[in-house]
Design an enzyme around this catalytic site. Structure first.
Site: not given
Length: 796
Positions: A403, A406, A476
């Site tokens: 997770d 980025e 998300d």
């Protein structure tokens, strides 16, 4: 104007002319063993012939090409490729076995042609390759641009997954932000229906402009670099282009068979007891499932990066994982690349210079949560060792949820640009964090957990990431029909970009950052439609806020029955799906297929955002509008349009009714039905209903044949886990159908592996109306074939 100002302006103009190139003529050229280098009147260009159908083009306005170690391309292309160089009509002509490459002497613009002389594509003659001096975030750099001509009838696909993007599927005539950040992805790979692909080997924040010159051109602009660098792949089929892309950037390894079953996940399970309860409810209800996921904040109240499961809530993590394994359920855990200040892991990374200046700033500000430097090999090794010893290998987790990769720092993107990675400034490596992060995870897993196939679920992906056992998920997304509708084209384009495994949160991650009220009919309808779509996604995965397991009391009986029906269908299709996965690894195949893969010559498919092929057989048509509640219900709209591509016939999977291609149907879509069609000539192996992927050995298979065309299917088997297949320990055989003679043939098996079945029983069903339709076993079989690995043929 004084002399100093005048000379200053003149100097600035000269510098601008040096780095802002409109056209640059060829002065001379030199042939080398691997290609041709061109000296231009303004800069240098090199065309490297990597393969007959793979070409690298580099251009710089500087005096020499920069030293550049590609993070994406892992094929050195050292083999000799035969090509010829000549001159004709003002062009320098390079010929390979599959291409003719013309370089215009006046402008250095490149035109790519087939060996028969047909133009495939061409660069613009006025502004084909450019470098422009600029300052970004206080950093002096050069933007890098390429511009290509684009005819009116061209379709353009790929560029990765952009979860909140428009619903368009075709990039012809539209633009796309190509800077990886929260809820925005970027994979710089573009495929054209004209039979070619492009990949830009630049890692800075970029933009694709598909509406240049009244839609007659497109260009790709990267904000920082010292050279233009792109790869040209010739197909002309999309499968051939993807094969060339993965030949250049790496093959996708084989996932374990269990990973193609159902993932049960939730934001978030709070304790060991809760996870065991989920396991028990699935198994007690005989609902198929293969994975249960532990999401974030299992470390709470300790800082992130502690890699500790709090004993008050998880008294024995090893026993937890063991108990899941005893129920034949695999375990995935979320581990982040972010570290809270003061934790031992933070301190160790800080001491060796393995932290960045980038802090996590997403929904809330975490001023002390810092990203490690995934571009630093030593930091990657230490990061892996910390997670391995604290969680992964210690407790036996089977998969890793990667997770927040980025790195996500909200609106502080200039801080990412100014960050110092071990390889250079963040501005030049803006988009490659997840690629390098997953590289370290895959390397460590392969070394330290050698007998268990790696599976990483990752929130962002970049070109080449498929080689790191990464599945891209679309982040998300919200719990809404609008979000569901956007997922279909985004999944399609992610897979067109060469990343074979993609998934979304079934049901959407959040409803205004809370859990939706699943007791409301509109949300049950949304979840049902999303679940149907998920059944025919490469990876099948429930996740989001609030309980949403299939056994949940949130569902009424009808909803639960529909969910179970599709769950069982997914498991019945595992022989088909796992065989497709075998082709992904062995032949660089794509499972979730843009219609342009198989129907590139049917221009009607270019603009359809909500249909795709799932393997060679299934035409999938997700229902993405709310039809049974709200205003639409009053209007009585209970249908969707389905276009059946031409040049083949199609069968309704549910009824067996046959339709000719090239027409648009208005199809009724009751809540239990997602329109699903099977191409004539398809051969679909279906197994029994099982509770987990490897429950039964696959020795008895219902083999559905859809007549009306010749067809074939490559059946794949291996040991379901471990990397023995890399040593050749797998088996394949081809199943063929001759429609004219109505003969089914099975080739001799190739290969073997430990535990391989000595015999398969194929219960053959030639689909005819209700006979062989829908999800259940056929009412009778047209032939039962005992296959022992020797070639056999039977008539039906």
């Amino acid at each position: 104007m004084n002399t100093k100002i005048r000379w200053g302006l003149l100097f600035a103009l000269v510098m601008l002319m040096q780095v802002s190139i409109v056209t640059a003529a060829v002065k001379s050229y030199t042939r080398q063993a691997d290609g041709v280098t061109f000296t231009l009147d303004k800069g240098l260009m090199k065309i490297k012939i990597c393969r007959d159908d793979i070409v690298e083009v580099k251009y710089t306005a500087l005096d020499a090409f920069p030293v550049f170690n590609s993070l994406v391309v892992n094929n050195p292309f050292n083999g000799k490729v035969n090509f010829a160089v000549s001159e004709a009509g003002g062009n320098i002509v390079i010929k390979t076995g599959k291409l003719v490459i013309n370089v215009d002497r006046k402008s250095n613009a490149i035109t790519y042609l087939t060996t028969a002389g047909k133009v495939i594509t061409s660069e613009s003659k006025t502004d084909n390759k450019e470098m422009q001096a600029q300052t970004v975030a206080g950093i002096d750099t050069y933007s890098c641009t390429t511009t290509f001509n684009s005819p009116d009838d061209e379709g353009l696909f790929g560029l990765g997954c952009h979860p909140t993007d428009s619903l368009s599927i075709n990039y012809k005539g539209r633009n796309q932000d190509m800077a990886i950040k929260y809820m925005t992805g970027a994979i710089p790979v573009l495929l054209s229906t004209k039979g070619y692909g492009l990949m830009w080997d630049n890692y800075s924040a970029s933009n694709f402009y598909g509406a240049e010159a009244n839609n007659t051109q497109f260009k790709y602009v990267s904000e920082s670099g010292k050279q233009v660098d792109y790869y040209f792949f010739y197909g002309p089929t999309f499968d051939a282009i993807i094969d060339a892309y993965r030949t250049t950037t790496g093959k996708a390894p084989m996932f374990p068979k269990w990973s193609f079953g159902l993932f049960q996940s939730q934001d978030r399970y709070l304790s060991q007891a809760e996870i065991i309860g989920v396991k028990n409810k699935y198994r007690n209800a005989n609902i198929p499932v293969d994975v249960i996921v532990q999401d974030w904040y299992y470390w709470d109240p300790l800082p992130i990066g502690s890699h500790i499961m709090k004993p008050e809530r998880y008294p024995n993590p090893k026993a937890l994982v063991d108990e899941l394994h005893q129920a034949n359920i695999h375990a995935m855990i979320s581990i982040w690349p972010v570290f809270g200040k003061g934790t031992p892991n933070y301190d160790a990374l800080d001491k060796m210079g393995g932290l960045t200046s980038i802090t996590w700033d997403n929904v809330v500000t975490h001023t002390f949560d810092t990203y490690y430097d995934a571009h630093n090999p030593k930091a990657r090794d230490l990061y892996w060792a910390q997670a391995r010893d604290s969680l992964v290998k210690r407790y036996g987790w089977d998969a890793w949820w990667v997770d927040q990769c980025e790195p996500d720092n909200g609106t502080l993107l200039d801080e990412r640009r100014k960050a110092n990675f071990s390889v250079g400034k963040g501005i030049d490596y803006f988009n490659t964090y997840s690629l390098e992060h997953s590289k370290g995870l895959y390397k460590g897993w392969r070394r330290d957990i050698p007998n268990k196939r790696a599976f990483f679920l990752i929130r962002q992906s970049f070109a080449g990431e498929q080689r790191n056992a990464a599945t891209l998920w679309s982040s998300d997304i919200s719990t809404s029909f609008e979000a569901l509708k956007s997922q279909v084209p985004q999944g399609i384009n992610a897979c067109v970009s060469g990343i074979p495994y993609w998934t979304s949160d079934i049901g959407g991650y959040h409803y205004h950052w809370t859990a939706p009220d699943w007791s409301k009919p509109e949300f049950r309808e949304l979840f049902t439609r999303w679940f149907q779509f998920g059944t025919f996604s490469p990876i099948f995965r429930i996740h989001g806020k609030g309980e949403r397991a299939i056994f949940s009391n949130n569902w009424d009986e009808k909803t639960r029955d529909i969910l179970v029906k599709y769950d069982k269908l997914r498991y019945r299709l595992l022989p088909y799906i796992y065989s497709l996965a075998g082709r992904v690894t062995q032949n660089n195949y794509t499972i979730m297929r843009s219609l342009a893969f198989d129907f590139r010559n049917d221009a009607k498919v270019y603009s359809i955002p909500d249909e795709y092929m799932f393997g060679s057989a299934f035409l999938v048509n997700p229902v993405t509008e709310q039809l049974y509640t709200g205003d639409n219900a009053a209007a009585g709209k209970h249908s969707r349009e389905v276009y059946l591509p031409k040049a083949t016939a199609w069968y309704d999977f549910w009824t067996g009714e046959k339709f000719e291609g090239g027409q648009t149907l208005n199809v009724d879509v009751p809540i239990e039905t997602m329109p699903l069609y099977v191409k004539a000539g398809s051969i679909v192996p279906m197994g029994p209903v099982v509770q987990y992927a490897t429950e039964k050995p696959g020795d008895v298979i219902e083999l559905r044949v859809y007549p009306g065309a010749n067809g074939q299917f490559l059946y794949y088997e291996d040991g379901n886990d471990t990397y023995d297949y890399e040593k050749g320990k797998f088996a394949t055989f081809n199943i063929g159908w001759n429609d004219q003679t109505r003969q089914l043939s099975i080739s001799a098996v190739k290969g073997s592996f430990p535990g391989m079945l000595k015999q398969h029983t194929f219960n053959v069903v030639v689909v005819n109306g209700a006979h062989g339709s829908n999800t259940g076993p056929a009412d009778h079989f047209d032939k039962t074939v005992k296959y022992t690995g020797k070639a056999i043929a039977v008539k039906l």
